[in-house]
Design a protein around this motif. Structure first.
Motif, PDB file in Angstrom:
ATOM      1  N   GLU A 232       0.825  -1.209   0.000  1.00 58.07           N
ATOM      2  CA  GLU A 232       0.000   0.000   0.000  1.00 58.07           C
ATOM      3  C   GLU A 232       0.860   1.261   0.000  1.00 58.07           C
ATOM      4  OE1 GLU A 232      -2.773  -0.553   3.231  1.00 58.07           O
ATOM      5  OE2 GLU A 232      -4.031  -1.892   2.041  1.00 58.07           O
ATOM      6  N   THR A 233       2.043   1.198   0.638  1.00 54.63           N
ATOM      7  CA  THR A 233       2.968   2.344   0.601  1.00 54.63           C
ATOM      8  C   THR A 233       3.446   2.564  -0.836  1.00 54.63           C
ATOM      9  OG1 THR A 233       3.733   1.864   2.845  1.00 54.63           O
ATOM     10  CG2 THR A 233       5.135   3.276   1.508  1.00 54.63           C
ATOM     11  N   CYS A 234       3.839   1.480  -1.500  1.00 61.01           N
ATOM     12  CA  CYS A 234       4.307   1.584  -2.894  1.00 61.01           C
ATOM     13  C   CYS A 234       3.167   2.042  -3.811  1.00 61.01           C
ATOM     14  CB  CYS A 234       4.872   0.244  -3.373  1.00 61.01           C
ATOM     15  SG  CYS A 234       6.401  -0.210  -2.527  1.00 61.01           S
ATOM     16  N   LEU A 235       1.938   1.631  -3.480  1.00 57.73           N
ATOM     17  CA  LEU A 235       0.775   2.082  -4.246  1.00 57.73           C
ATOM     18  C   LEU A 235       0.626   3.607  -4.122  1.00 57.73           C
ATOM     19  CD1 LEU A 235      -1.592   0.946  -5.936  1.00 57.73           C
ATOM     20  CD2 LEU A 235      -2.896   0.741  -3.815  1.00 57.73           C
ATOM     21  N   CYS A 236       0.853   4.134  -2.913  1.00 53.49           N
ATOM     22  CA  CYS A 236       0.819   5.591  -2.697  1.00 53.49           C
ATOM     23  C   CYS A 236       1.885   6.288  -3.543  1.00 53.49           C
ATOM     24  CB  CYS A 236       1.052   5.918  -1.218  1.00 53.49           C
ATOM     25  SG  CYS A 236      -0.287   5.425  -0.121  1.00 53.49           S
ATOM     26  N   VAL A 237       3.095   5.724  -3.558  1.00 54.79           N
ATOM     27  CA  VAL A 237       4.195   6.322  -4.333  1.00 54.79           C
ATOM     28  C   VAL A 237       3.857   6.280  -5.819  1.00 54.79           C
ATOM     29  CG1 VAL A 237       6.652   6.164  -4.914  1.00 54.79           C
ATOM     30  CG2 VAL A 237       5.897   5.743  -2.560  1.00 54.79           C
ATOM     31  N   TRP A 238       3.264   5.167  -6.269  1.00 53.58           N
ATOM     32  CA  TRP A 238       2.861   5.055  -7.676  1.00 53.58           C
ATOM     33  C   TRP A 238       1.845   6.145  -8.031  1.00 53.58           C
ATOM     34  CZ3 TRP A 238      -2.084   2.981  -9.493  1.00 53.58           C
ATOM     35  CH2 TRP A 238      -2.169   2.934 -10.892  1.00 53.58           C
ATOM     36  N   LEU A 239       0.841   6.338  -7.177  1.00 54.75           N
ATOM     37  CA  LEU A 239      -0.163   7.378  -7.432  1.00 54.75           C
ATOM     38  C   LEU A 239       0.481   8.771  -7.454  1.00 54.75           C
ATOM     39  CD1 LEU A 239      -2.997   5.941  -5.152  1.00 54.75           C
ATOM     40  CD2 LEU A 239      -3.116   6.175  -7.647  1.00 54.75           C
ATOM     41  N   TYR A 249       9.778  15.992  -4.980  1.00 56.14           N
ATOM     42  CA  TYR A 249      10.081  15.539  -3.618  1.00 56.14           C
ATOM     43  C   TYR A 249      10.761  14.171  -3.649  1.00 56.14           C
ATOM     44  CZ  TYR A 249       7.752  19.019  -0.636  1.00 56.14           C
ATOM     45  OH  TYR A 249       7.416  20.157   0.052  1.00 56.14           O
ATOM     46  N   LEU A 250      10.209  13.264  -4.453  1.00 53.70           N
ATOM     47  CA  LEU A 250      10.772  11.908  -4.539  1.00 53.70           C
ATOM     48  C   LEU A 250      12.219  11.957  -5.036  1.00 53.70           C
ATOM     49  CD1 LEU A 250       7.703  10.007  -6.075  1.00 53.70           C
ATOM     50  CD2 LEU A 250       8.621   9.720  -3.757  1.00 53.70           C
ATOM     51  N   ALA A 251      12.489  12.902  -5.945  1.00 49.05           N
ATOM     52  CA  ALA A 251      13.829  13.012  -6.527  1.00 49.05           C
ATOM     53  C   ALA A 251      14.879  13.406  -5.492  1.00 49.05           C
ATOM     54  CB  ALA A 251      13.820  14.021  -7.675  1.00 49.05           C
ATOM     55  N   THR A 252      14.454  14.142  -4.461  1.00 51.54           N
ATOM     56  CA  THR A 252      15.421  14.599  -3.453  1.00 51.54           C
ATOM     57  C   THR A 252      15.488  13.648  -2.257  1.00 51.54           C
ATOM     58  OG1 THR A 252      13.738  15.961  -2.378  1.00 51.54           O
ATOM     59  CG2 THR A 252      15.076  17.030  -4.076  1.00 51.54           C
ATOM     60  N   SER A 253      14.762  12.538  -2.342  1.00 53.91           N
ATOM     61  CA  SER A 253      14.759  11.566  -1.233  1.00 53.91           C
ATOM     62  C   SER A 253      15.480  10.293  -1.665  1.00 53.91           C
ATOM     63  CB  SER A 253      13.314  11.224  -0.857  1.00 53.91           C
ATOM     64  OG  SER A 253      12.738  10.412  -1.875  1.00 53.91           O
ATOM     65  N   ARG A 254      15.489   9.303  -0.793  1.00 58.92           N
ATOM     66  CA  ARG A 254      16.091   8.009  -1.135  1.00 58.92           C
ATOM     67  C   ARG A 254      15.034   7.026  -1.642  1.00 58.92           C
ATOM     68  NH1 ARG A 254      20.519   6.013  -0.710  1.00 58.92           N
ATOM     69  NH2 ARG A 254      19.777   3.976   0.016  1.00 58.92           N
ATOM     70  N   ALA A 255      13.955   7.561  -2.206  1.00 59.90           N
ATOM     71  CA  ALA A 255      12.854   6.708  -2.656  1.00 59.90           C
ATOM     72  C   ALA A 255      13.309   5.714  -3.725  1.00 59.90           C
ATOM     73  CB  ALA A 255      11.708   7.565  -3.187  1.00 59.90           C
ATOM     74  N   LEU A 256      14.080   6.186  -4.709  1.00 58.11           N
ATOM     75  CA  LEU A 256      14.454   5.307  -5.825  1.00 58.11           C
ATOM     76  C   LEU A 256      15.301   4.117  -5.373  1.00 58.11           C
ATOM     77  CD1 LEU A 256      14.242   4.758  -8.851  1.00 58.11           C
ATOM     78  CD2 LEU A 256      16.304   6.126  -9.166  1.00 58.11           C
ATOM     79  N   PRO A 257      16.417   4.319  -4.654  1.00 61.61           N
ATOM     80  CA  PRO A 257      17.191   3.154  -4.202  1.00 61.61           C
ATOM     81  C   PRO A 257      16.372   2.204  -3.335  1.00 61.61           C
ATOM     82  CG  PRO A 257      18.321   5.211  -3.603  1.00 61.61           C
ATOM     83  CD  PRO A 257      17.072   5.589  -4.314  1.00 61.61           C
ATOM     84  N   ARG A 258      15.450   2.768  -2.540  1.00 55.82           N
ATOM     85  CA  ARG A 258      14.616   1.921  -1.679  1.00 55.82           C
ATOM     86  C   ARG A 258      13.641   1.087  -2.520  1.00 55.82           C
ATOM     87  NH1 ARG A 258      13.703   2.573   3.720  1.00 55.82           N
ATOM     88  NH2 ARG A 258      15.137   3.906   4.867  1.00 55.82           N
TER      89      ARG A 258
END
Length: 454
Positions: A232-239, A249-258
């Motif tokens: 559900e967290t990944c679903l939120c990120v997808w949306l 915001y995602l670009a400045t976080s560690r979202a991609l490696p995670r």
């Protein structure tokens, strides 16, 4: 809030006997309300279903007015449990809250109030119910009126903006400082996975600085409960990957490696699917494409393609991601990769610097943003202490002078001569050699450049 309240279930609450007659005697509910409640309460599911099919809005009105006028926790919990039971049996019943006969009823207000004032059972049920009825509202152009046409109403109705902002504030508060040690975060994420389908919620969530609250939750999971939370967290990120400010915001976080760690370690198809769909959306955005190349996502995608997936959307997304990454690798060997290297301020003798075709094909790209990259090269000459970086920067300036029709004039206007002249006395031969080449080209022009190749 006590743990007793926190661990209550809808089934336990519905075993209570509520003194509806007493509430009528004290004028907290009307005689009609009492009739409806007695007809509905404690009845079989099939009979309740029939009542709701025949007269749904009337029951919604009774539930909402009871929640508005009665403050005793046991009764509030009971009515919320009745609504929860009704919506769990058939989520489409959330549409009943939007019936035109209720246009003058503030059907949202009690739930919004209980988010902040109730115990955990009351908060959690209010959030769940509010999320469902918000999502079921008719697709109207004007989101200001939450309860339909309120023009004839004397009371001020809660606006949709108030509701969505209130919901998002509460959800973010639960992610920051959970009211319940184990239930707050899963409940908040579950609601967000529904609500973030709405563009207005995405905006509100980003404004509330909510994106960074999701990132720590993107981590490999093993238990069934944690896998659902991860999904559900990944679903939120997808949306959110459909909304530009959220992508920033995602670009400045560690979202991609995670996300990549999750997809490498997950065997759950629905988790892999939503992560791959997210990566596909992000591929063409900002620097995500080059980051994916650096993080070897192509290899991961090719490994995933070799597995037997049943989901066609996943297979299509894997193919698209593979094609996009291959194109990116090809593209990144040219100007984008070069630009990225310069902007990072650390240069090396990668093949493109001495590739005549690179300079021929990309020379006009240097004109972007008022010769931004040339200006960055000047800054590097002023500030870098790395000999290799200084040598390559001098060489690149000499290549620009040689390949661009107005190269000498542009570089001279940027006051490169003074900067490069200082480097002629640099203690490293590699730097002085390339500084000299740059000065010669600056003075002699492209016409004589072929004689000056190092």
């Amino acid at each position: 809030m006590t743990i007793e309240n926190a661990e209550l279930t809808t089934e336990q609450v519905l075993r209570r006997d509520i003194p509806w007659e007493t509430y009528m005697t004290t004028k907290l509910i009307s005689g009609t309300d009492l009739q409806l409640l007695r007809r509905y309460d404690k009845m079989a599911e099939s009979y309740k279903s029939q009542l709701l099919d025949n007269d749904g809005p009337a029951y919604i009105r009774v539930f909402v007015t009871t929640l508005r006028d009665i403050f005793k926790d046991e009764t509030v919990e009971y009515v919320l449990a009745l609504i929860d039971e009704m919506l769990t049996a058939n989520p489409r019943r959330a549409r009943l809250f939007h019936d035109s006969s209720l246009s003058n009823e503030d059907t949202y207000e009690p739930f919004l109030r209980f988010l902040w004032k109730g115990n955990w059972f009351i908060q959690e049920k209010s959030c769940k119910i509010l999320s469902l009825i918000v999502s079921a509202r008719p697709n109207v152009q004007n989101v200001a009126d939450a309860n339909g046409d309120a023009s004839s109403s004397k009371r001020t109705l809660t606006t949709m903006e108030n509701i969505l902002n209130g919901l998002v504030d509460w959800l973010c508060a639960q992610l920051r400082k959970p009211s319940h040690p184990s239930c707050s975060i899963p409940s908040a994420i579950n609601s967000l996975a529904t609500l973030l389908k709405e563009p207005v919620v995405r905006r509100s969530f980003v404004q509330a600085d909510g994106v960074k609250l999701l990132v720590p939750l993107i981590s490999p999971a093993s238990t069934q409960q944690s896998i659902q939370l991860l999904y559900e967290t990944c679903l939120c990120v997808w949306l959110l990957s459909y909304y530009e400010p959220a992508i920033e915001y995602l670009a400045t976080s560690r979202a991609l490696p995670r996300l990549i760690e999750v997809v490498k370690g997950s065997t759950k198809e629905k988790v892999v699917r939503v992560v791959i769909l997210t990566l596909r959306n992000l591929l063409a955005r900002g620097s995500f494409g080059s980051q994916m190349v650096d993080l070897d996502v192509l290899q991961i995608v090719q490994s995933l393609k070799a597995q037997a997936w049943s989901d066609e959307d996943l297979l299509d997304a894997l193919n698209q991601l593979e094609g996009g990454l291959k194109a990116n690798i090809k593209k990144l060997s040219s100007y984008d990769k070069y630009k990225q290297e310069v902007l990072l301020g650390s240069l090396d003798w990668s093949p493109m610097h001495k590739d005549p075709l690179f300079w021929k094909e990309n020379i006009t790209c240097f004109e972007e943003n008022g010769f931004q990259i040339l200006r960055v090269l000047m800054t590097i000459l002023d500030t870098s202490n790395d000999s290799r970086t200084l040598a390559v920067a001098c060489y690149d300036l000499s290549q620009f002078i040689q390949c661009h029709p107005a190269g000498r004039v542009i570089v001279a206007d940027l006051k490169a001569k003074e900067r490069v002249m200082k480097l002629l006395n640099h203690g490293t031969a590699e730097v002085t050699k390339n500084a000299l080449l740059c000065i010669q080209r600056l003075f002699l022009g492209a016409k004589y450049a072929s004689f000056l190749q190092a």
